[in-house]
Scaffold this active site. Structure first.
Site, PDB file in Angstrom:
ATOM      1  N   GLY A 240       0.902  -1.046  -0.007  1.00 45.84           N
ATOM      2  CA  GLY A 240      -0.329   0.148  -0.195  1.00 45.84           C
ATOM      3  C   GLY A 240       0.632   1.448   0.447  1.00 45.84           C
ATOM      4  O   GLY A 240       1.220   1.774  -0.649  1.00 45.84           O
ATOM      5  N   GLY A 466       1.177  -6.752   4.294  1.00 46.11           N
ATOM      6  CA  GLY A 466       3.300  -7.020   3.900  1.00 46.11           C
ATOM      7  C   GLY A 466       3.648  -6.613   5.199  1.00 46.11           C
ATOM      8  O   GLY A 466       5.036  -6.731   5.590  1.00 46.11           O
ATOM      9  N   ALA A 509       0.602  -2.230  14.005  1.00 45.15           N
ATOM     10  CA  ALA A 509       0.993  -2.858  14.395  1.00 45.15           C
ATOM     11  C   ALA A 509       0.969  -2.288  16.170  1.00 45.15           C
ATOM     12  O   ALA A 509      -0.067  -3.257  16.774  1.00 45.15           O
ATOM     13  CB  ALA A 509       2.165  -3.407  14.059  1.00 45.15           C
ATOM     14  N   LYS A 617      11.728 -10.971  12.871  1.00 48.15           N
ATOM     15  CA  LYS A 617      11.893 -11.074  11.808  1.00 48.15           C
ATOM     16  C   LYS A 617      11.267  -9.713  10.512  1.00 48.15           C
ATOM     17  O   LYS A 617      11.764  -9.823   9.560  1.00 48.15           O
ATOM     18  CB  LYS A 617      11.984 -12.255  11.179  1.00 48.15           C
ATOM     19  CG  LYS A 617      11.533 -12.669   9.901  1.00 48.15           C
ATOM     20  CD  LYS A 617      11.286 -14.345   9.975  1.00 48.15           C
ATOM     21  CE  LYS A 617      12.593 -14.584  10.441  1.00 48.15           C
ATOM     22  NZ  LYS A 617      11.866 -17.252  10.553  1.00 48.15           N
ATOM     23  N   LYS A 686       6.871   0.419  19.358  1.00 53.64           N
ATOM     24  CA  LYS A 686       6.252   2.053  18.620  1.00 53.64           C
ATOM     25  C   LYS A 686       6.829   1.295  17.285  1.00 53.64           C
ATOM     26  O   LYS A 686       7.155  -0.212  16.422  1.00 53.64           O
ATOM     27  CB  LYS A 686       7.323   3.129  18.477  1.00 53.64           C
ATOM     28  CG  LYS A 686       7.266   3.635  19.983  1.00 53.64           C
ATOM     29  CD  LYS A 686       8.061   4.642  20.436  1.00 53.64           C
ATOM     30  CE  LYS A 686       9.510   4.620  20.805  1.00 53.64           C
ATOM     31  NZ  LYS A 686      10.143   4.993  21.348  1.00 53.64           N
ATOM     32  N   GLU A 690       7.997   3.136   9.445  1.00 49.74           N
ATOM     33  CA  GLU A 690       8.512   4.217   8.131  1.00 49.74           C
ATOM     34  C   GLU A 690      10.060   4.664   9.060  1.00 49.74           C
ATOM     35  O   GLU A 690      10.218   5.755   8.514  1.00 49.74           O
ATOM     36  CB  GLU A 690       7.411   5.192   8.256  1.00 49.74           C
ATOM     37  CG  GLU A 690       6.378   4.560   7.321  1.00 49.74           C
ATOM     38  CD  GLU A 690       5.052   5.969   7.755  1.00 49.74           C
ATOM     39  OE1 GLU A 690       4.608   6.142   8.992  1.00 49.74           O
ATOM     40  OE2 GLU A 690       4.075   5.806   6.320  1.00 49.74           O
TER      41      GLU A 690
END
Lengths: 731, 168
Positions: A240, A466, A509, A617, A686, A690
């Site tokens: 996205g 993803g 997340a 991972k 956190k 990005e």
């Protein structure tokens, strides 16, 4: 109705007490076997019974009106069903978290490439033929498309502190430079797609979307039905990067066509349409002014920028966002001009603000270090503020200094030589570094957890684009409920499930994970009661409950019962009392060819601190993926617009250059420092998606300077620009 | 028109428009949707399949051109519970994120490893007679497969790991 938990104060670090030992591990993604065998189902894979095919048709004028559609021009196509044109079509996709339809311009055209009609046919081939041949007539008026010359400029409210003139003029060293960055495309591998199907008054839409809770409202508003009549399904999304935050033109067109025809309609954007009509990242012009005393202490820090967007779009790339809190100075100034141009709309592309702003501030900091004759790492260490320089908030957890020091050591920064000093044949070798920062957020998110003898099921409308949502939510539930991960099933991407934050802004997340955490915690409390111990004494591991000298298999406590708990979380007082952000440091080694100007990244290292790592991972994949985006923005990516019409010239993947295998070395390291951010959320985690891109391109540019002694301030640093800079420098 | 393909060992007859690409025939007619359409222009590699053992962009070729050909798609390599060593390596190395390019990466790698085993040289080969399977070779040979999530280092790690498994 579930009571919403507000993050008003730090929460106990329960995940440091639980015993299952799966949180934070490098667990393989549970969705992995489906993805590597082609069985994960993306939107365009669906083809319901009777489904027909739609192709979008674009405007070929920049500004004006659609006068008419010559339907006869394609009437001879066998299998043609309709040319759908509806005033409810969108001008452009909704911005992230809009929750309502974006501009529905009717016949008005605002940019070259704007989708104006949908050709629907029995086959994809017929629909494509029709879309290519359909004759449209437009009325066209003059339009401004070039931000360098456009006249409609809207100055935004500046953020300023201190006495600028005094701080600037008295400084021993000054850097006063302009950096420019081009437009960027998200260019997710999955083109935007929608499959719409009506069941009576109910609209079922499979969509390539990131934030279903918002998308449902946006789609309902656009089509003109209540949100309760809309169900959106997006179990797998092929990337996205911001481009699927809001409902898209393809989804609304598919929904309207399906209603008109009474059949399911699949609309998949051609790759060219993705470039033409999906929100771009704005180009930027950034004016950096840094002034320091002889010891390298910043006295003045100015970061002014110019961005662009379509008229009427509120989104403005927050270019100087990280510059406002990375370093402190006696006087600061952050100003922004918004220029209105008739180019495809601008919106969020991975790390809006930081992706381009941190490149420029970090390159300018490198220039300042150069002027001072100081190590760039040391310059940064000397300028870390005690609190957020603009808001005055204390930092919740900030390990930037540790990232800088540890990263430098791991990378071998002490081997760095003077600019131009290291050569290998025709290649000039250099090292560069940059800081990374990205604000952290907690967004309202709900989840339901069911525990039965068969294991646990997590349900939320959260997406996995993803980012690893299937993995991290599995781990949170397994950890909290003391189950092996194989006994946890995560169901995502369905608006009939509790509404989550969605995937965006690196908050997915942590936000959705916190909701799962809280729902699972309620189940823990019920298990504690069943066992007969206090909740804080309960320990769950491998299906066994222990506490207060009691022990029982969880299944015995359940005794056939299914425990179902739902929880919702949203941000609260900690978001005001403290400033939460992820931090990091990038180090990069490049080789610059002295004759061709080609730049090769040889190795790259990022050290990051972003609270608790939920899955080592998938976090590493996110961080390294971001770093590679940084390489791409520094060296390759350049979305060009025709200066006359504003149409996108680089409208496919052969002309818009994202990094490929050959551009990226194997030696791409991401290291995470142990950290807990108690003010962020109950997981103390956190965002990472990005953080990796923030500053990465700056490290590449700074390495180029260290290699060959020239500064590239108009990025990307393509060979032609590097050669020109080398020639200008007489090298 | 009718075309007969042997797909993953099964003979399949497809009734299709003459303009139908091999990719659309696989996806929409045979419902083998593991092969993805990322650009429809041969620029991204998401649609890579093997035709008679050779890797090819299925979007750049018409179904009608493959009458009698043997096609291998991702569905032919393995399935959950019975993954091929290469597929398993992609899982353990996290050689993907969103998964959309993954079928193409794995099919391309499958074909590429055959080319390496055959000794076919590439732009990155320092010696045309002695081709090694080092990272530069794999990176060069896999560059037709784009991954916007940018899992490249882990994809190549998976290919190296998977290649060992495929040989053993």
């Amino acid at each position: 109705m579930t009571q919403t938990f507000r993050m008003d104060k730090p929460q106990p670090r329960l995940l440091d007490e639980t015993r299952q030992g799966v949180i934070g591990t490098s667990m393989d993604r549970p969705d992995g076997p489906l993805k590597v065998s082609g069985q994960a189902t993306y939107t365009a894979d669906a083809l319901p019974e009777g489904c027909v095919h739609g192709m979008l048709v674009r405007a070929t004028v920049t500004r004006g009106h659609l006068r008419d559609i010559d339907r006869d021009s394609i009437a001879d196509i066998p299998g043609l069903l309709a040319v759908v044109r509806d005033p409810r079509f969108l001008r452009n996709p909704a911005q992230g978290m809009a929750g309502e339809a974006p501009d529905q311009p009717g016949d008005r055209i605002d940019y070259h490439g704007q989708p104006v009609a949908l050709v629907v046919a029995e086959t994809f081939e017929a629909a494509r033929d029709g879309a290519l041949r359909l004759k449209l007539r437009f009325d066209s008026v003059a339009a401004e498309v070039d931000p360098d010359h456009a006249t409609e400029v809207e100055p935004q409210d500046p953020t300023e502190s201190g006495d600028w003139n005094a701080a600037w003029s008295g400084a021993a060293h000054q850097v006063d430079v302009v950096y420019t960055t081009p437009c960027h495309a998200s260019a997710a591998m999955e083109p935007h797609a929608a499959v719409a199907e009506w069941q009576g008054d109910r609209l079922i839409l499979r969509g390539a979307l990131q934030m279903l809770r918002f998308n449902r409202k946006e789609l309902a508003d656009a089509v003109g039905i209540p949100p309760e009549q809309v169900q959106i399904l997006a179990p797998y999304v092929g990337g996205g990067f911001g481009s699927k935050l809001g409902i898209g033109t393809e989804a609304v067109a598919a929904a309207l066509a399906a209603r008109e025809l009474g059949r399911p309609v699949r609309v998949v954007m051609a790759r060219q349409t993705v470039f033409d009509a999906v929100l771009r990242r704005t180009e930027t012009r950034q004016h950096l002014q840094l002034a320091a005393d002889a010891e390298g202490k910043l006295l003045a820090l100015g970061h002014d920028d110019r961005v662009s967007n379509l008229p009427g779009e509120e989104f403005a790339e927050p270019v100087s966002s990280a510059s406002q809190f990375l370093y402190g100075a006696r006087a600061t100034r952050f100003r922004q001009d918004m220029v209105r141009v008739h180019r495809v709309g601008a919106g969020s592309v991975r790390a809006p603000g930081e992706a381009v702003g941190v490149i420029a501030i970090e390159a300018a900091m490198d220039e300042l270090a150069d002027a001072l004759g100081m190590c760039p790492v040391e310059l940064r260490l000397r300028n870390l503020p005690d609190q957020h320089p603009v808001t005055g908030q204390p930092f919740s957890a900030r390990a930037l200094a540790d990232c800088l020091r540890e990263g430098a050591k791991s990378f071998g920064w002490s081997d760095r030589q003077a600019p131009g000093a290291r050569q290998e044949g025709d290649w000039l070798i250099g090292m560069g570094m940059a800081s990374a920062a990205r604000p952290n957020m907690l967004v309202k998110s709900a989840a339901r957890v069911r525990l039965s003898a068969e294991g646990a099921v997590v349900e939320t409308d959260m997406t996995d684009i993803g980012t690893g949502t299937y993995a991290v939510l599995t781990q949170v539930a397994a950890e909290m409920l003391g189950l092996p991960p194989g006994q946890v099933t995560v169901k995502l991407g369905d608006t009939d499930l509790p509404g989550a934050s969605g995937s965006g802004g690196s908050f997915g997340a942590s936000s959705s994970g916190s909701a799962v955490f809280l729902a699972a915690k309620k189940i823990r409390d019920r298990l504690a009661a069943k066992l007969g111990c206090a909740p804080e004494d309960l320990s769950l591991q491998d299906g066994l409950a222990r506490g207060a000298n009691l022990e029982a298999p969880i299944n015995d406590l359940l005794a056939g019962e299914v425990l179902v708990e739902e929880a919702e979380i949203k941000g609260g007082k900690t978001a005001e009392s403290h400033f939460s952000a992820g931090f990091g440091a990038h180090f990069c080694e490049v080789a610059v060819h002295r004759w061709t100007g080609e730049v090769r990244v040889r190795r790259m290292h990022g050290t990051f601190a972003m609270g608790r790592v939920l899955n080592e991972k998938t976090a590493r994949s996110q961080a390294v993926g971001g770093m590679i985006w940084g390489v791409g923005s520094a060296l390759h990516e350049d979305m060009s617009h025709d200066p006359r019409t504003g149409h996108v010239v680089t409208r496919d993947l052969a002309n818009y250059h994202i990094a490929s295998h050959a551009d990226i070395p194997r030696d791409m390291q991401a290291v995470f420092l142990e950290e807990r951010d108690d003010f962020a959320n109950p997981l103390q985690s956190k965002g990472v998606g990005e953080l990796g891109i923030s500053g990465a391109g700056g490290a590449v540019l700074n390495a180029i300077h260290n290699a060959c002694g020239v500064r590239i301030r108009d990025i990307p640093a393509t060979p032609d620009r590097v050669i020109a800079a080398l020639e200008a420098a007489g090298r | 028109m009718q075309t007969t393909l042997t797909v993953n060992g099964h003979t399949r007859s497809v009734d299709h428009d003459p303009r139908t690409t091999l990719l659309d025939a696989l996806r929409d007619s045979l419902r083998l949707t593991g092969t993805k359409k990322g650009c429809d222009h041969g620029q991204c590699g998401a649609c890579t399949v093997l035709v008679n053992g050779r890797r090819i962009n299925a979007c750049l070729t018409l179904a009608a051109m493959h009458d009698g050909d043997e096609i291998t798609t991702i569905e032919g390599l393995g399935e959950p519970g019975a993954l091929s060593p290469l597929q398993q390596a992609f899982v353990s190395c996290d050689g993907y994120q969103c998964g959309f390019c993954t079928s193409g990466q794995i099919m391309s790698a499958t074909g590429m490893l055959e080319e390496l085993a055959r000794g076919d040289p590439s732009h990155a080969s320092p010696d045309l007679a002695q081709v090694s399977a080092d990272d530069a070779e794999i990176a060069e040979r896999m560059s037709g497969n784009l991954c916007r999530c940018a899992a490249y280092p882990f994809i190549r790690e998976a290919i190296s790991l998977g290649a060992k498994g495929e040989r053993s």
